[in-house]
Write an enzyme that holds these catalytic residues in place. Sequence first.
Site, PDB file in Angstrom:
ATOM      1  N   GLU A 148      10.795   2.710  -5.866  1.00  0.00           N
ATOM      2  CA  GLU A 148      10.213   2.773  -7.203  1.00  0.00           C
ATOM      3  C   GLU A 148      10.741   3.967  -7.989  1.00  0.00           C
ATOM      4  OE1 GLU A 148       6.258   0.362  -5.675  1.00  0.00           O
ATOM      5  OE2 GLU A 148       6.191   2.539  -5.829  1.00  0.00           O
TER       6      GLU A 148
ATOM      7  N   ALA B 187      -2.957   1.349   0.642  1.00  0.00           N
ATOM      8  CA  ALA B 187      -4.290   1.248   0.047  1.00  0.00           C
ATOM      9  C   ALA B 187      -5.134   0.094   0.611  1.00  0.00           C
ATOM     10  CB  ALA B 187      -4.174   1.151  -1.476  1.00  0.00           C
TER      11      ALA B 187
END
Lengths: 453, 453
Positions: free
Chosen positions: B176, B329
């Site tokens: 990213e 997460a």
Amino acid sequence: MENKAGTKPPHHVVIVGGGFGGLYTAKALNSKDINVTLIDKRNFHLFQPLLYQVATGTLSPADISSPLRSVLNKSKNTKVLLGEVSDIDPEKQNVMMGGEKIPYDSLIIATGAKHSYFGKDEWEEYAPGLKTVEDAIEMRRRIFMAFEAAEQETDEEKRRALLTFVVVGGGPTGVELAGAIAELAYGILKEDFRNIDTSETQVMLLEGMDRVLPPFAPELSAKAQKSLEDLGVSVVTKTLVTGIEGDIVTIKQGDESKQFGARTVLWAAGVKASPLGKAIAEKTGSETDRAGRVIVEPDLSLKGYPNIYVIGDLAHFAHQTGRPLPGVAPVAMQEGQYVAKSIKQQLKGNTIPPFQYFDKGSLAVIGQHAAVVDLGFMKLTGFVAWLFWLLIHVYYLVEFDNKLVVMIQWVWNYFTRNRGARLITGKDLPAPVEVNSKPDYYPAVNNNKTVNV
Amino acid sequence: MENKAGTKPPHHVVIVGGGFGGLYTAKALNSKDINVTLIDKRNFHLFQPLLYQVATGTLSPADISSPLRSVLNKSKNTKVLLGEVSDIDPEKQNVMMGGEKIPYDSLIIATGAKHSYFGKDEWEEYAPGLKTVEDAIEMRRRIFMAFEAAEQETDEEKRRALLTFVVVGGGPTGVELAGAIAELAYGILKEDFRNIDTSETQVMLLEGMDRVLPPFAPELSAKAQKSLEDLGVSVVTKTLVTGIEGDIVTIKQGDESKQFGARTVLWAAGVKASPLGKAIAEKTGSETDRAGRVIVEPDLSLKGYPNIYVIGDLAHFAHQTGRPLPGVAPVAMQEGQYVAKSIKQQLKGNTIPPFQYFDKGSLAVIGQHAAVVDLGFMKLTGFVAWLFWLLIHVYYLVEFDNKLVVMIQWVWNYFTRNRGARLITGKDLPAPVEVNSKPDYYPAVNNNKTVNV
């Protein structure tokens, strides 16, 4: 000087400072006959009038910042340099930046002002001012840390000091800060804590003169005070701060001195000109005023140096009314546009009449839904004034990069109150242990001496 | 213990850490029979999956932060404390925070992980990692300062080093970051400079294994690499970093060592568990793995301490597949929800089956318009994957405070690319002089040794 082709090289304008003055000069100098170099020590222009909203957790720094390179990327004649000007040679016509000499044909100095403690620089540690993004982040940290510490404090007096916020200075910034803190304490944060009742918070606005917003008409000052009091702010006028140390603020009202405990003191009382003003004044034989501003000629140039201009908060221009123009964005913007026009006309062999400031009025906002606007011929208060304030700010924010998106985003943030902006950050985070510590130096709050507000 | 009225006092759950694990536990424990205390050293929950967008100047920290007090202000049984837990006493059942003892009936430790340099902590100075808001601001400062310094650099080799960005680690964060920097250099910034051509920028992504995104299916790794290369990123696999010092990066490919100059090195390669893991393991006789994660029982509790749970990045849970669950997460969220359910059922005298992670898939985004999504039964790439990525992130961002406004604001910021977010800030701003200085220590770039990428 003529180059090989027999044509003159473009006139080179160096602008120091990318605030309202410098940026508006650069934008107005967009012309193929002129080369512009804009030097700033930051890579962004900051919309300072909204900085108090960063300090109080409503907007993010990025919401009120525009990268100088983006704003000027269509001005192909303009080069942006990140750096600090350390010296100026008005005879050889160059500025020093990081060991490098940058020659100029015309020079515009627009490095603005920072906050001043009237010689009491030791107060800065306890009462930060609000001029930069870092200042705003520090204020935000202190404001929200005070509530956090109060939530954990078991001693009642200490908790009261933690929940006492003092704003020093009743000008627009002070009024805006005090109103925003009151809205936090009495509204936004009220469901968030379990041990404290944030409605017990005390927000005090201290002003030395007999009313807040002294430059405004007296009836607007009265309206502003009423609006602040409606929000829960204690407005204390005719009061001088004579001491700030640790958690104790000492004030003087007439001949009487009083002390009270307050963990958070915010400074919105005075400014002094950037040091580059004094430097150029000494080199050119110009004078400075008490605040360090450079006294300029009617065309904003320096005496004997018609190609050096000083504009914005750094300039002392008193030719129009006998008093210096105030240190506000519209003055800087108009001065920048004037200087740009003057340089362009000079290159054509023309001169233009002296600078005249067109005062469109003053405005200050009180919380989310009230403001005061003094247009001279018309005075607005309350919600109508607030809408006016909003429109003006949106309009000038948009000017930066002429993008509708910025406007919509900002209005959106403003109405929805970007909740995340309440984050406490910083390289030097207070050690969490300290928050809960009960230091010995913490002075007892003498409630007999507390101002009755 | 019974109180005067003969009813039990509510069961007290202490949660340490307000990341995905701690926050989802607290939300799921909203019940009048349970008191919850959530302790975190920050006052906000951070949506870490989007931190790379702060680091690359697209979003503001506030856009991906939610004040813990706001998120939990409807949970009247939950108290938030800002502070750091320094010690835990599993026998007396209390945690120490800033000199204060906080007793618990059940304890959940969810303090996560930070980045790790595999023993080379001296690299941190040159190659910052990305776990906190401050980390992201520092990365942002370095990235944009490199372009600023390049604009002023006259030496060609030094300029090349300034325009070389190295991202170490080909996991989702590295992919990213590299994609976003390429988009900055080859798109967003290309009109902004006058002396440099930002398209000469080199963005390198270094990965030790034979492909980027090793946890994904090989065909997705190949697609991700192709997408990165389309953006202009040089993907260099099977490459280990063996040295980072000053502006010189040393790498090893097979038996061959190479060096090249790069001013900006970003670390996305490894994590280690928060030190509280080791502390609690020692006190309870639990074991930790090499990364410092605590090995937990099938119900996420510690062996012999059924009322102490470790979840999220701090936990090593290998009961399901034999390998520890990844530090992402969804694992932390599901573990938090499981523990909350388990505590609630225990209070009713019931037990529930061991924890089972339901893997919904993995995803990584490459620039503004491409992503790879591995759902196990289905694999997505390109724009469709990017839309999927967007939906998932928006959905989970929104969950924080259940407000449509956050979602719209965030999508808005994402599409319009909040330009101001490119601001360079920080308490320790680099002295502008340095930017332009040509330090002696600056090592010569040996282009013969430059990796051929």
